[in-house]
Write an enzyme that holds these catalytic residues in place. Structure first.
Site, PDB file in Angstrom:
ATOM      1  N   SER A  92     -67.489  -5.217  12.894  1.00 29.51           N
ATOM      2  CA  SER A  92     -68.426  -4.890  11.827  1.00 29.51           C
ATOM      3  C   SER A  92     -67.704  -4.078  10.750  1.00 29.51           C
ATOM      4  O   SER A  92     -66.714  -4.557  10.193  1.00 29.51           O
ATOM      5  CB  SER A  92     -69.635  -4.154  12.414  1.00 29.51           C
ATOM      6  N   GLU A 148     -75.636 -13.460  14.950  1.00 26.16           N
ATOM      7  CA  GLU A 148     -75.391 -12.075  14.528  1.00 26.16           C
ATOM      8  C   GLU A 148     -76.641 -11.401  13.957  1.00 26.16           C
ATOM      9  O   GLU A 148     -76.970 -10.273  14.318  1.00 26.16           O
ATOM     10  CB  GLU A 148     -74.293 -12.047  13.460  1.00 26.16           C
ATOM     11  N   HIS A 155     -75.339  -9.458  16.844  1.00 26.91           N
ATOM     12  CA  HIS A 155     -74.308  -8.506  16.439  1.00 26.91           C
ATOM     13  C   HIS A 155     -74.115  -7.447  17.520  1.00 26.91           C
ATOM     14  O   HIS A 155     -75.077  -7.029  18.165  1.00 26.91           O
ATOM     15  CB  HIS A 155     -74.776  -7.856  15.134  1.00 26.91           C
TER      16      HIS A 155
END
Length: 501
Positions: free
Chosen positions: A185, A320, A414
């Site tokens: 990320s 995600e 995610h």
């Protein structure tokens, strides 16, 4: 059993357990408090005697995640001044020549810490790799474009930590010539920034980018607009001197306030077009183009300058964006009527939904939205980079993490791959649900170890002709050629991005 090594600043004492020696909370730079919070990092203050390195060090000031996410991720903040610190796990501090992985955590550049249980590096050390995890300045401290203060202080911290690794990792058995930097990320975005900047030359040999893109850099003048908004919230002048007088509690309050203000009013005229477009409408404080550390959009630099490429392992999770729509309750607000509006907010032509709907005839509008945003934010850019690297003859490998969480509706969202990469499933049941597949963690973790050790994760390189991707899944992983390529090409054509600012 205790272990003692000498590093920049003095001697430290770690702890030996189950064949791994851990050294925690080691300062790599001086404490950035008071006015120094808004200055470039300086060398750590030397200490006399033996410094204990058996407990995690402090973290940069931050607030908990929103309730839905906090339930899954926990709260990372540890108070204290010496928050520019690293942790090191090693199989043999008396050894030499071991491969090194340097971990940069995510958290939207406002949250996160190297002390999160998922990031425990013992499994990497068990398998012959020295694992280093770093803290860096976050939020206002690291990325507010305060007039009179250097930009990208958090990026300068990362560079400082990598230089510390070069100078000190041999003391832990590591080889400074075999460093792989990896992150997820915001950490993955940081890795791409580091690949693109000339200031990182020679600091690492390979890179792994998880669930990120190389687009999230603001124009300096837009980042300054955010700093002015913060100053208004705080009732101070937008100067380095005024910001330097802030205590951590006021910084914490202001970070939350500016984040909420941007979410409730994502007006480019207020915040600047690049803050809205490149921050995904989610991030308010993130790196900015300063002409030195960050000279442009990293993806554009790397595509135009393949000499800056290093051997690369990149990828994303298959779903995600469900991380942002399910825990927050946003999914319930996405209907056939609101879907085009929501896509337009992210600069995506709503007509692209037709391609995704044709492939998913039973999917709800929220599922279509999450699939489009997953591709537009997390898949498109890194696959472009993998293709650029491959075209230039640099080895690149692409993965997708497709196993779906046992938590209802989260899917392969995610963050979900992290406990598998670190082989730390026992720490993550709030994210994975009960009984996640241990064999998948063994497999994925081994691929990261193999890449760090040999430069090859165990599957074929990504090539423009085949676009081969290794899909991690249970009961069995597999290779796939150009998975969901029609959707990716459709969202690529439908995504309006102005990268020239």
């Amino acid at each position: 059993m205790e272990a003692i090594v000498s590093v920049t600043g003095g001697k430290i004492r770690g702890r030996f357990e189950n064949g791994v020696t851990a050294f925690l909370g080691i300062p790599y730079a001086a404490a950035p408090v008071g006015p120094a919070r808004f200055e470039l990092p300086r060398p750590p203050a030397a200490w006399s005697g033996l410094r204990d390195a058996t407990v995690f060090g402090p973290t940069c000031v931050q607030t908990p995640y929103a309730p839905g996410l906090d339930a899954m991720l926990g709260y990372d903040h540890i108070p204290g001044d010496d928050y520019l610190n690293v942790n090191v796990w090693t199989p043999d501090p008396g050894g030499s020549g071991l491969p090194v992985l340097v971990w940069i955590h995510g958290g939207a550049f406002t949250r996160g810490a190297n002390s999160k249980p998922i990031y425990d590096g013992a499994a990497f050390a068990r398998d012959g790799v020295v694992l280093v995890s770093i803290n860096y300045r976050l939020g206002i401290s690291g990325f507010a474009a305060v007039p009179g203060a250097p930009l990208n202080r958090g990026m300068h911290d990362q560079l400082c930590a990598l230089r510390w690794v070069q100078e000190n990792i041999a003391a832990f058995g590591g080889d400074p010539g075999r460093v792989t930097v990896f992150g997820e990320s915001a950490g993955g975005m940081s890795v791409l920034n580091l690949m693109a900047t000339p200031l990182a030359e020679g600091l690492f040999r390979q890179a792994i980018v998880q669930s990120a893109n190389g687009l999230a850099v603001a124009a300096a003048e837009d980042a300054e607009r955010v700093a002015v908004e913060i100053a208004g919230i705080l009732g101070i002048e937008p100067t380095a001197a005024a910001f330097g007088e802030l205590d951590p509690e006021r910084i914490r309050t202001a970070q939350d306030a500016v984040g909420l203000a941007l979410l409730s009013d994502p007006d480019p005229a207020r915040w600047g077009a690049t803050v809205i477009e490149r921050g995904g409408g989610i991030m308010s404080l993130f790196p900015a183009i300063d002409g030195e550390t960050i000279t442009g959009v990293p993806s554009e630099i790397l595509s135009a300058r393949p000499d800056r490429m290093v051997p690369l392992l990149v990828g994303a999770n298959a779903e995600e964006f469900r991380f942002y729509t399910i825990p927050s309750g946003l999914a319930a607000a996405i209907t056939e009527q609101t879907l085009p509006i929501m896509l337009g907010r992210f600069g995506i032509d709503p007509d692209v939904a037709g391609v995704y709907r044709a492939n998913r005839p039973d999917a709800a509008p929220a599922d279509i939205f999450a699939a489009i945003l997953t591709d537009g934010i997390f898949r498109d850019d890194v696959l472009n980079l993998a293709e650029a690297a491959a075209t230039a003859g640099n080895p690149s490998y692409v993965y997708e993490f497709a196993w779906r969480s046992g938590i209802p509706d989260l899917g392969s969202c995610h963050v979900l791959e992290l406990p598998f990469v670190f082989d730390n499933l026992a720490t993550a049941h709030r994210l994975t649900g009960p009984n996640p597949p241990a064999h998948l963690a063994t497999e994925m973790h081994a691929a990261w170890v193999r890449f760090a050790t040999h430069g090859d994760p165990g599957w074929s390189r990504y090539e423009p002709g085949t676009r081969q991707v290794h899909v991690f899944d249970a009961p069995q992983s597999h290779d796939a050629a150009d998975p969901r390529g029609d959707e990716l090409r459709a969202v690529r054509a439908a995504t309006a991005r102005d990268r020239s600012r």
